[in-house]
Design a protein around this motif. Structure first.
Motif, PDB file in Angstrom:
ATOM      1  N   MET A  45       0.679  -0.932   0.104  1.00 48.82           N
ATOM      2  CA  MET A  45      -0.117  -0.234   0.191  1.00 48.82           C
ATOM      3  C   MET A  45       0.347   0.684  -0.169  1.00 48.82           C
ATOM      4  SD  MET A  45      -3.016   1.543   2.609  1.00 48.82           S
ATOM      5  CE  MET A  45      -2.152   2.669   3.092  1.00 48.82           C
ATOM      6  N   SER A  46       0.881   2.499  -0.869  1.00 48.87           N
ATOM      7  CA  SER A  46       1.429   3.804  -0.633  1.00 48.87           C
ATOM      8  C   SER A  46       0.498   4.123  -0.028  1.00 48.87           C
ATOM      9  CB  SER A  46       1.781   3.470  -2.576  1.00 48.87           C
ATOM     10  OG  SER A  46       0.536   3.857  -3.159  1.00 48.87           O
ATOM     11  N   SER A  47      -0.855   4.476   0.376  1.00 47.22           N
ATOM     12  CA  SER A  47      -1.508   5.481   0.131  1.00 47.22           C
ATOM     13  C   SER A  47      -2.659   5.497   0.951  1.00 47.22           C
ATOM     14  CB  SER A  47      -1.543   6.599  -0.096  1.00 47.22           C
ATOM     15  OG  SER A  47      -2.832   6.987  -1.904  1.00 47.22           O
ATOM     16  N   VAL A  48      -3.695   4.661   0.133  1.00 50.82           N
ATOM     17  CA  VAL A  48      -4.770   4.733   0.494  1.00 50.82           C
ATOM     18  C   VAL A  48      -5.484   2.655   0.002  1.00 50.82           C
ATOM     19  CG1 VAL A  48      -7.616   5.185   0.625  1.00 50.82           C
ATOM     20  CG2 VAL A  48      -6.137   6.454   0.451  1.00 50.82           C
ATOM     21  N   TRP A  49      -5.950   1.845   0.645  1.00 49.65           N
ATOM     22  CA  TRP A  49      -6.499   1.356   0.881  1.00 49.65           C
ATOM     23  C   TRP A  49      -8.667   1.120   1.498  1.00 49.65           C
ATOM     24  CZ3 TRP A  49      -9.489  -3.083   4.309  1.00 49.65           C
ATOM     25  CH2 TRP A  49      -9.158  -3.733   3.583  1.00 49.65           C
ATOM     26  N   ALA A  50      -8.808   0.588   0.748  1.00 46.92           N
ATOM     27  CA  ALA A  50     -10.440   0.307   1.049  1.00 46.92           C
ATOM     28  C   ALA A  50     -11.620  -1.020   0.565  1.00 46.92           C
ATOM     29  CB  ALA A  50     -11.710   1.046   0.642  1.00 46.92           C
ATOM     30  N   THR A  51     -12.605  -1.411   1.343  1.00 47.34           N
ATOM     31  CA  THR A  51     -12.474  -2.120   1.322  1.00 47.34           C
ATOM     32  C   THR A  51     -14.346  -2.660   1.855  1.00 47.34           C
ATOM     33  OG1 THR A  51     -13.024  -4.914   1.429  1.00 47.34           O
ATOM     34  CG2 THR A  51     -12.180  -3.601   3.633  1.00 47.34           C
ATOM     35  N   ASP A  52     -15.627  -2.855   1.643  1.00 43.96           N
ATOM     36  CA  ASP A  52     -16.390  -3.360   2.007  1.00 43.96           C
ATOM     37  C   ASP A  52     -17.223  -4.763   2.557  1.00 43.96           C
ATOM     38  OD1 ASP A  52     -19.529  -3.670   1.714  1.00 43.96           O
ATOM     39  OD2 ASP A  52     -19.947  -3.606   0.204  1.00 43.96           O
ATOM     40  N   LEU A  53     -17.289  -4.838   4.248  1.00 46.38           N
ATOM     41  CA  LEU A  53     -17.439  -6.359   5.106  1.00 46.38           C
ATOM     42  C   LEU A  53     -18.270  -6.624   4.844  1.00 46.38           C
ATOM     43  CD1 LEU A  53     -15.296  -4.645   7.457  1.00 46.38           C
ATOM     44  CD2 LEU A  53     -14.267  -6.210   5.980  1.00 46.38           C
ATOM     45  N   GLY A  54     -19.217  -5.555   4.232  1.00 42.04           N
ATOM     46  CA  GLY A  54     -21.248  -6.474   4.270  1.00 42.04           C
ATOM     47  C   GLY A  54     -21.409  -5.735   5.241  1.00 42.04           C
ATOM     48  N   GLY A  55     -22.975  -5.787   5.189  1.00 39.33           N
ATOM     49  CA  GLY A  55     -23.512  -5.278   5.918  1.00 39.33           C
ATOM     50  C   GLY A  55     -23.320  -3.390   6.327  1.00 39.33           C
ATOM     51  N   GLY A  56     -23.466  -3.167   5.548  1.00 41.32           N
ATOM     52  CA  GLY A  56     -23.032  -1.460   5.758  1.00 41.32           C
ATOM     53  C   GLY A  56     -22.037  -1.134   6.638  1.00 41.32           C
ATOM     54  N   TRP A  57     -20.905  -2.025   6.434  1.00 40.34           N
ATOM     55  CA  TRP A  57     -19.825  -1.749   6.746  1.00 40.34           C
ATOM     56  C   TRP A  57     -18.292  -1.377   6.186  1.00 40.34           C
ATOM     57  CZ3 TRP A  57     -18.101  -0.195  12.127  1.00 40.34           C
ATOM     58  CH2 TRP A  57     -19.399  -0.773  12.724  1.00 40.34           C
ATOM     59  N   GLU A  60     -11.806   2.401   4.970  1.00 41.41           N
ATOM     60  CA  GLU A  60     -10.856   2.943   4.200  1.00 41.41           C
ATOM     61  C   GLU A  60      -9.402   2.926   5.506  1.00 41.41           C
ATOM     62  OE1 GLU A  60     -13.351   5.861   4.068  1.00 41.41           O
ATOM     63  OE2 GLU A  60     -12.337   6.625   2.216  1.00 41.41           O
ATOM     64  N   VAL A  61      -8.167   2.644   4.804  1.00 38.99           N
ATOM     65  CA  VAL A  61      -7.325   2.366   5.458  1.00 38.99           C
ATOM     66  C   VAL A  61      -6.659   4.052   4.155  1.00 38.99           C
ATOM     67  CG1 VAL A  61      -5.132   1.513   6.333  1.00 38.99           C
ATOM     68  CG2 VAL A  61      -7.547   0.638   6.500  1.00 38.99           C
ATOM     69  N   ALA A  62      -5.701   4.504   4.991  1.00 39.86           N
ATOM     70  CA  ALA A  62      -4.643   5.512   4.804  1.00 39.86           C
ATOM     71  C   ALA A  62      -2.622   5.666   5.688  1.00 39.86           C
ATOM     72  CB  ALA A  62      -5.404   7.152   4.290  1.00 39.86           C
ATOM     73  N   HIS A  63      -2.330   5.760   4.524  1.00 36.41           N
ATOM     74  CA  HIS A  63      -1.825   6.327   5.551  1.00 36.41           C
ATOM     75  C   HIS A  63      -1.452   7.546   5.143  1.00 36.41           C
ATOM     76  CE1 HIS A  63       3.474   7.013   5.301  1.00 36.41           C
ATOM     77  NE2 HIS A  63       3.258   6.952   6.298  1.00 36.41           N
ATOM     78  N   LEU A  64      -1.154   8.333   6.272  1.00 37.57           N
ATOM     79  CA  LEU A  64      -1.172  10.313   6.067  1.00 37.57           C
ATOM     80  C   LEU A  64       0.147  10.938   5.644  1.00 37.57           C
ATOM     81  CD1 LEU A  64      -4.414  10.822   7.485  1.00 37.57           C
ATOM     82  CD2 LEU A  64      -4.612  10.006   5.333  1.00 37.57           C
ATOM     83  N   GLY A  65       1.079   9.870   5.971  1.00 34.19           N
ATOM     84  CA  GLY A  65       2.591  10.646   6.455  1.00 34.19           C
ATOM     85  C   GLY A  65       2.490   9.144   7.354  1.00 34.19           C
ATOM     86  N   ASP A  66       4.486   9.499   7.130  1.00 32.55           N
ATOM     87  CA  ASP A  66       5.552   8.739   9.125  1.00 32.55           C
ATOM     88  C   ASP A  66       4.752   9.804   9.821  1.00 32.55           C
ATOM     89  OD1 ASP A  66       5.390   7.007   7.118  1.00 32.55           O
ATOM     90  OD2 ASP A  66       7.307   8.079   6.989  1.00 32.55           O
ATOM     91  N   GLY A  67       4.515   9.023  11.148  1.00 29.90           N
ATOM     92  CA  GLY A  67       5.159   9.771  12.654  1.00 29.90           C
ATOM     93  C   GLY A  67       6.127   9.590  13.190  1.00 29.90           C
ATOM     94  N   PRO A  68       6.243   8.750  14.514  1.00 29.50           N
ATOM     95  CA  PRO A  68       7.180   8.511  15.097  1.00 29.50           C
ATOM     96  C   PRO A  68       8.108   7.527  14.622  1.00 29.50           C
ATOM     97  CG  PRO A  68       5.442   7.885  16.479  1.00 29.50           C
ATOM     98  CD  PRO A  68       4.840   8.747  15.178  1.00 29.50           C
ATOM     99  N   ALA A  69       7.419   6.230  14.148  1.00 32.22           N
ATOM    100  CA  ALA A  69       7.597   4.925  13.665  1.00 32.22           C
ATOM    101  C   ALA A  69       8.144   4.892  12.229  1.00 32.22           C
ATOM    102  CB  ALA A  69       7.427   3.809  14.716  1.00 32.22           C
ATOM    103  N   GLY A  70       7.021   5.897  11.576  1.00 32.59           N
ATOM    104  CA  GLY A  70       7.140   5.313   9.852  1.00 32.59           C
ATOM    105  C   GLY A  70       5.824   4.046   9.729  1.00 32.59           C
ATOM    106  N   GLY A  71       5.445   4.731   8.388  1.00 30.89           N
ATOM    107  CA  GLY A  71       4.596   4.046   8.220  1.00 30.89           C
ATOM    108  C   GLY A  71       3.095   3.698   8.909  1.00 30.89           C
ATOM    109  N   GLU A  72       3.130   4.393   9.638  1.00 25.93           N
ATOM    110  CA  GLU A  72       1.552   4.223  10.263  1.00 25.93           C
ATOM    111  C   GLU A  72       0.322   4.795   9.785  1.00 25.93           C
ATOM    112  OE1 GLU A  72       4.895   6.111  12.984  1.00 25.93           O
ATOM    113  OE2 GLU A  72       4.153   6.525  11.027  1.00 25.93           O
ATOM    114  N   LEU A  73      -0.706   3.594   9.957  1.00 28.87           N
ATOM    115  CA  LEU A  73      -1.782   3.966   9.597  1.00 28.87           C
ATOM    116  C   LEU A  73      -2.777   4.308   9.998  1.00 28.87           C
ATOM    117  CD1 LEU A  73      -1.840  -0.129   7.809  1.00 28.87           C
ATOM    118  CD2 LEU A  73      -0.987   2.251   6.784  1.00 28.87           C
ATOM    119  N   VAL A  74      -4.228   4.858   9.412  1.00 31.29           N
ATOM    120  CA  VAL A  74      -5.342   5.502   9.860  1.00 31.29           C
ATOM    121  C   VAL A  74      -6.795   5.089   9.229  1.00 31.29           C
ATOM    122  CG1 VAL A  74      -6.915   7.486   9.915  1.00 31.29           C
ATOM    123  CG2 VAL A  74      -4.234   8.232  10.538  1.00 31.29           C
ATOM    124  N   MET A  75      -7.034   4.219   9.819  1.00 31.99           N
ATOM    125  CA  MET A  75      -8.256   3.745   9.686  1.00 31.99           C
ATOM    126  C   MET A  75      -9.952   4.361  10.278  1.00 31.99           C
ATOM    127  SD  MET A  75     -10.131  -0.110  10.977  1.00 31.99           S
ATOM    128  CE  MET A  75     -10.959   0.374  12.210  1.00 31.99           C
TER     129      MET A  75
END
Length: 147
Positions: A45-57, A60-75
């Motif tokens: 993954m370079s920036s964004v990944w998304a999925t439909d889990l079904g049942g209305g769920w 989206e997962v994004a890498h917004l930039g490196d924090g203290p460790a690098g490669g942190e993901l926001v969901m």
């Protein structure tokens, strides 16, 4: 059981009617064993990944930039119901109560982008943090970076 579950190990499980996943700050694991990680952490993954889990769920997962460790993901996990939409945001290891000696230049920008995900009615997933806490962290990071 459908929904969001925060686990004792700090991971967050999101379960729909068709699929489920587990969020960790730098690794997403789907119920079929597929993993999603930023390329700096050995993933594809370079920036964004998304999925439909079904049942209305939807997730989206994004890498917004490196924090203290690098490669942190926001969901962002969204449940769409007939009468309302419920959003959850997890910023994982972008969150820190204490700042390290060196602050990555991209960390304040990543927090600023994460704050944009927290607009409107949203539940922030994490160790008792609020949007105000994240805004305060943003200011502290800017101060550490720019004096």
């Amino acid at each position: 059981m459908r929904g969001i579950q925060t686990n004792d190990d700090g991971t967050i499980a999101v379960t729909g009617t068709e699929r489920s996943l587990t969020y960790a700050p730098r690794l997403i694991t789907l119920d079929d064993g597929t993993t999603i990680a930023h390329e700096s952490q050995g993933g594809d993954m370079s920036s964004v990944w998304a999925t439909d889990l079904g049942g209305g769920w939807f997730v989206e997962v994004a890498h917004l930039g490196d924090g203290p460790a690098g490669g942190e993901l926001v969901m962002t996990a969204t449940e769409i119901r007939l009468d309302e939409t419920i959003r959850y945001v997890a910023i994982g290891d972008l969150w820190a109560r204490d700042l390290p000696a060196d602050v990555q230049p991209s960390w304040p920008a990543a927090i600023d982008l994460a704050l944009g995900l927290m607009e409107g009615k949203v539940t922030i997933l994490g160790p008792g943090i609020t949007k105000d806490d994240v805004e305060t962290l943003h200011q502290r990071l800017l101060g550490a970076l720019h004096g």
